[in-house]
Design a protein around this motif. Structure first.
Motif, short mmCIF file in Angstrom:
data_model
loop_
_atom_site.label_atom_id
_atom_site.label_comp_id
_atom_site.label_asym_id
_atom_site.label_seq_id
_atom_site.Cartn_x
_atom_site.Cartn_y
_atom_site.Cartn_z
N THR A 31 0.84 -1.21 0.00
CA THR A 31 0.00 0.00 0.00
C THR A 31 0.87 1.25 0.00
OG1 THR A 31 -1.81 -1.11 1.15
CG2 THR A 31 -1.75 1.28 1.32
N LEU A 32 1.91 1.25 0.85
CA LEU A 32 2.83 2.39 0.89
C LEU A 32 3.54 2.56 -0.45
CD1 LEU A 32 4.39 1.86 4.44
CD2 LEU A 32 2.76 3.64 3.77
N MET A 33 3.93 1.44 -1.08
CA MET A 33 4.59 1.50 -2.38
C MET A 33 3.64 2.09 -3.43
SD MET A 33 6.01 -1.58 -4.75
CE MET A 33 4.32 -1.96 -5.17
N ALA A 34 2.36 1.69 -3.38
CA ALA A 34 1.37 2.23 -4.32
C ALA A 34 1.23 3.74 -4.14
CB ALA A 34 0.03 1.53 -4.10
N ASN A 35 1.27 4.18 -2.86
CA ASN A 35 1.16 5.63 -2.60
C ASN A 35 2.37 6.38 -3.13
OD1 ASN A 35 -1.27 5.22 -1.35
ND2 ASN A 35 -0.42 5.16 0.74
N VAL A 36 3.57 5.75 -3.02
CA VAL A 36 4.79 6.37 -3.54
C VAL A 36 4.64 6.61 -5.04
CG1 VAL A 36 7.22 5.97 -4.08
CG2 VAL A 36 6.37 5.52 -1.78
N VAL A 37 4.08 5.62 -5.77
CA VAL A 37 3.92 5.73 -7.23
C VAL A 37 2.80 6.70 -7.58
CG1 VAL A 37 3.33 4.48 -9.35
CG2 VAL A 37 4.85 3.43 -7.65
N ILE A 39 1.09 8.91 -5.74
CA ILE A 39 1.07 10.26 -5.18
C ILE A 39 2.43 10.93 -5.36
CG2 ILE A 39 0.75 11.64 -3.07
CD1 ILE A 39 -1.16 9.42 -2.09
N GLY A 40 3.48 10.27 -4.84
CA GLY A 40 4.81 10.89 -4.86
C GLY A 40 5.36 11.08 -6.25
N ILE A 41 5.41 9.98 -7.04
CA ILE A 41 6.03 10.05 -8.37
C ILE A 41 5.15 10.85 -9.33
CG2 ILE A 41 6.73 8.69 -10.38
CD1 ILE A 41 7.65 6.51 -8.43
N VAL A 42 3.84 10.59 -9.33
CA VAL A 42 2.92 11.30 -10.24
C VAL A 42 2.97 12.80 -9.99
CG1 VAL A 42 0.48 11.65 -10.83
CG2 VAL A 42 1.40 9.33 -10.61
N ASN A 43 3.00 13.22 -8.72
CA ASN A 43 3.00 14.65 -8.39
C ASN A 43 4.41 15.25 -8.27
OD1 ASN A 43 0.16 14.64 -8.24
ND2 ASN A 43 0.21 13.98 -6.09
N GLY A 44 5.43 14.38 -8.40
CA GLY A 44 6.81 14.87 -8.29
C GLY A 44 7.15 15.37 -6.91
N ASP A 45 6.50 14.82 -5.88
CA ASP A 45 6.69 15.25 -4.49
C ASP A 45 7.81 14.41 -3.86
OD1 ASP A 45 6.53 16.00 -1.86
OD2 ASP A 45 4.34 15.89 -1.73
N MET A 46 9.06 14.95 -3.90
CA MET A 46 10.22 14.20 -3.40
C MET A 46 10.17 13.99 -1.90
SD MET A 46 12.87 12.50 -4.09
CE MET A 46 13.06 12.89 -5.84
N ALA A 256 -3.82 -3.89 -16.92
CA ALA A 256 -3.45 -2.98 -18.01
C ALA A 256 -4.68 -2.47 -18.73
CB ALA A 256 -2.53 -3.71 -18.99
N VAL A 257 -5.66 -3.34 -18.93
CA VAL A 257 -6.92 -2.92 -19.59
C VAL A 257 -7.62 -1.88 -18.74
CG1 VAL A 257 -9.22 -3.72 -20.30
CG2 VAL A 257 -7.19 -5.11 -20.83
N ARG A 258 -7.67 -2.10 -17.41
CA ARG A 258 -8.36 -1.16 -16.51
C ARG A 258 -7.62 0.18 -16.43
NH1 ARG A 258 -12.17 -3.08 -13.10
NH2 ARG A 258 -11.52 -1.74 -11.37
N ILE A 259 -6.27 0.11 -16.45
CA ILE A 259 -5.50 1.36 -16.44
C ILE A 259 -5.77 2.13 -17.73
CG2 ILE A 259 -3.17 2.33 -16.58
CD1 ILE A 259 -2.29 -0.01 -14.71
N ASP A 260 -5.82 1.40 -18.87
CA ASP A 260 -6.09 2.03 -20.16
C ASP A 260 -7.47 2.68 -20.19
OD1 ASP A 260 -5.29 2.53 -22.92
OD2 ASP A 260 -6.89 1.11 -23.45
N GLN A 261 -8.41 2.06 -19.42
CA GLN A 261 -9.78 2.60 -19.36
C GLN A 261 -9.89 3.74 -18.37
OE1 GLN A 261 -12.04 -0.89 -18.38
NE2 GLN A 261 -12.16 -1.61 -20.52
N GLY A 262 -8.81 3.97 -17.59
CA GLY A 262 -8.79 5.07 -16.64
C GLY A 262 -9.50 4.79 -15.34
N VAL A 263 -9.77 3.51 -15.06
CA VAL A 263 -10.46 3.16 -13.80
C VAL A 263 -9.51 2.61 -12.75
CG1 VAL A 263 -12.69 2.73 -14.91
CG2 VAL A 263 -11.03 0.85 -14.69
N MET A 264 -8.22 2.60 -13.06
CA MET A 264 -7.24 2.03 -12.11
C MET A 264 -5.91 2.73 -12.31
SD MET A 264 -6.11 -1.98 -11.81
CE MET A 264 -4.94 -2.52 -10.56
N GLN A 265 -5.16 2.90 -11.19
CA GLN A 265 -3.85 3.54 -11.26
C GLN A 265 -2.75 2.48 -11.27
OE1 GLN A 265 -4.56 6.12 -7.74
NE2 GLN A 265 -4.01 7.82 -9.11
N VAL A 266 -1.55 2.90 -11.77
CA VAL A 266 -0.41 1.98 -11.88
C VAL A 266 0.01 1.46 -10.51
CG1 VAL A 266 2.02 1.76 -12.56
CG2 VAL A 266 0.41 3.03 -14.01
N GLY A 267 0.03 2.34 -9.51
CA GLY A 267 0.42 1.95 -8.15
C GLY A 267 -0.48 0.88 -7.58
#
Length: 572
Positions: A31-37, A39-46, A256-267
């Motif tokens: 869960t923490l790793m998903a938040n890093v991707v 929230i942190g990586i997407v928003n560039g919040d180092m 990958a299909v759900r991410i492409d559809q915009g209903v799921m994030q990579v993290g």
């Protein structure tokens, strides 16, 4: 066997709590790793990345410490449990009657006390480390995965039933094989033990090749069964890995299909993939548990068979107090048969051996002489009638009290690895050096002990392998003498002695045992001629009683024994 785990209740509780804490920390990591991707990586919040990454390191380090604690307490519990079971087995076996030994067999008892206990111990360790972890991680992983991404959870619907079916099939086939494997271990152990103890006989009869073939047959049988078991284990792991990998592919594809559809994030996909691996790894751990537990169960059943075996020679609740008839041994209409035997070995035996007298028992091979003498220290119980010592039925006395009155010299001299002194102290722990030498002088063993530089510290190898038959017999007699008992039982204990040593020993023995009761089994007529009472046994029945002269004049069987031995001596 649960009662043997009660002393380790706190350790088991610690294992469960530490495992629960460790798993909770591990379950937060994806869960923490998903938040890093997300929230942190997407928003560039180092700063968020460093803060969350630092939290992940702390959680991971804490989980390592907790799981180290699990390993420590699990190992301590399993090893302590194994020690307690071995001790219980040993104590229980020590109290067995000889019939119980005959029923199970020495080789099987050794296997149960070593190999079977090790199997149970190892599986208990595995259960505490893996089987507590796997269900908690399985449930926790499913909850976190479903909570995180319910849409991907349908992927498990195909994988979980497949794995469950595989585990069920393999477990069902494995149980009979594990039971068979333990029995074949018994057989292998028996053959090895017989070959090691009977190596001189095997070489003397040039039967080495036959014994090699016998060992090869048992060894190959054991190998083939072991291979069958390991084939199952070899099939299980690759099949489970295939299922895991295809499940991972399905999750990535659907994700990958759900991410492409915009209903799921990579993290979320990354977290779900890790949770799925946790779930599947939990199932693999459970599957190994289900494979190993049947083997442990087979071993536990064999251990329990020994632990639950009732001792048919238990002490009475209220032992009868001693009477004034010191040293008297009386047989009253005693009949005895071995377990499973068609007819009795002894039939309606009645006689009395009095204090200060020597009672000799003589007869042909298989007439029941040794069996009769074993009833006195209560190695066996009479089927009918009673054996009385000091006027008390041996079944109404505690075994410790009964045997403290007896100095027993067995037919086969049994010495233990250690020094001469240690073997003598086995008869009397409080004996001093002077008493030891006195016992050795009487038994005619002092000369060969003095000839050795070590003296009383002379090391005796296992089963007295570095001594002759006569030396072993003399040390066995010395061990009984140092006990200074009321009753001496000599079970053909002079057979390995030459006539001169035999006569000298008996003359010395008569001086120190004049106030004791002596019952001796003998093959030689010369050994029994001075006895106050000679009992002639024939096919388990008393064929005559009297002195040497009386029997020589009146008893046909005794006359035949005497004449046959005289003929042998004249021929020699």
């Amino acid at each position: 066997m649960i009662k043997h785990l009660k002393p380790y209740s706190l350790h088991i509780a610690a294992v469960v709590l530490l495992t629960l804490g460790g798993i909770m920390l591990e379950l937060f990591l994806p869960t923490l790793m998903a938040n890093v991707v997300d929230i942190g990586i997407v928003n560039g919040d180092m700063s968020y990345i460093l803060k969350t990454g630092g939290m992940m390191l702390v959680f991971a380090f804490a989980a390592i410490i907790l799981m180290t604690g699990v390993s420590f307490y699990a190992s301590k519990t399993a090893l302590g449990f194994g020690r307690d079971i071995r001790r219980s087995l040993f104590v229980n076996v020590e109290n067995f009657s000889l019939q119980a030994f005959d029923k199970i067999g020495t080789a099987s008892l050794i296997t149960r006390s070593t190999n079977d206990v090790k199997q149970v111990q190892d599986v208990l360790n595995m259960i505490l480390r893996m089987m507590t972890r796997a269900p908690l991680m399985l449930v926790g992983g499913i909850i976190m995965a479903v909570t995180r991404e319910p849409g991907l959870s349908v992927v498990f619907l195909g994988a979980l039933p497949l794995l469950a079916l595989l585990i069920f099939i393999i477990s069902r086939k494995a149980i009979p094989l594990f039971v068979s494997l333990q029995k074949k271990t018994d057989r292998l152990n028996l053959i090895v033990r017989e070959n090691l103890t009977g190596v001189r006989v095997i070489r003397a009869f040039n039967n080495g090749e036959y014994e090699k073939n016998r060992f090869d047959t048992a060894n190959l049988d054991f190998r083939d069964t072991g291979i069958q078991v390991n084939k199952m284990m070899a099939v299980l792991f690759p099949v489970m890995m295939i299922v895991m990998n295809f499940t991972s592919i399905a999750i990535v594809w659907v994700g990958a299909v759900r991410i492409d559809q915009g209903v799921m994030q990579v993290g979320n996909l990354m977290a779900f993939l890790q949770y799925s691996m946790m779930i599947l790894m939990s199932l693999i751990m459970l599957s190994f548990g289900f494979i190993m537990i049947p083997r442990a169960k087979a071993s536990m059943d064999r251990i329990n068979e020994v632990l639950k075996m009732e001792n048919d020679l238990s002490d009475p609740e209220n032992p009868t107090r001693e009477k004034d008839q010191k040293g008297t041994v009386e047989f009253k209409d005693v009949t005895f048969r071995y377990a499973g035997a068609e007819k009795p070995v002894l039939h309606r035996i009645s006689f009395t051996a009095k204090k200060g007298e020597t009672t000799a028992i003589i007869g042909s091979t298989g007439s029941g002489k040794s069996t009769l003498i074993k009833l006195i220290p209560r190695f066996y119980d009479a089927e009918r009638g009673s054996v009385l010592v000091d006027g008390i039925d041996v079944r109404d006395m505690s075994q410790e009290t009964l045997r403290s009155k007896i100095g027993y010299v067995p037919q086969k001299a049994a010495l233990f690895s250690g020094t001469v002194a240690e073997n003598l102290l086995y008869g009397n722990e409080g004996a001093n050096e002077e008493e030891m030498w006195k016992a050795l002088e009487i038994s005619q063993a002092a000369e060969f002990v003095r000839d050795k530089e070590e003296g009383l510290d002379l090391m005796i190898e296992q089963a007295g392998a570095n001594l002759s038959g006569g030396q072993k017999q003399r040390l066995s007699i010395a061990r009984a003498l140092i006990r200074n008992p009321e009753i001496y039982l000599f079970d053909d204990s002079f057979s390995a002695l030459d006539y001169k040593t035999d006569a000298t020993l008996r003359a010395e023995l008569a001086k120190v045992t004049k106030d004791a009761t002596i019952i001796l089994v003998a093959q030689r007529v010369s050994t029994v001629t001075d006895a106050d009472q000679i009992i002639v046994l024939e096919d388990g029945e008393i064929a005559g009683t009297g002195t040497h002269q009386e029997l020589l004049a009146e008893n046909r069987i005794y006359q035949e024994i005497v004449s046959s031995q005289r003929a042998e001596e004249e021929g020699a």
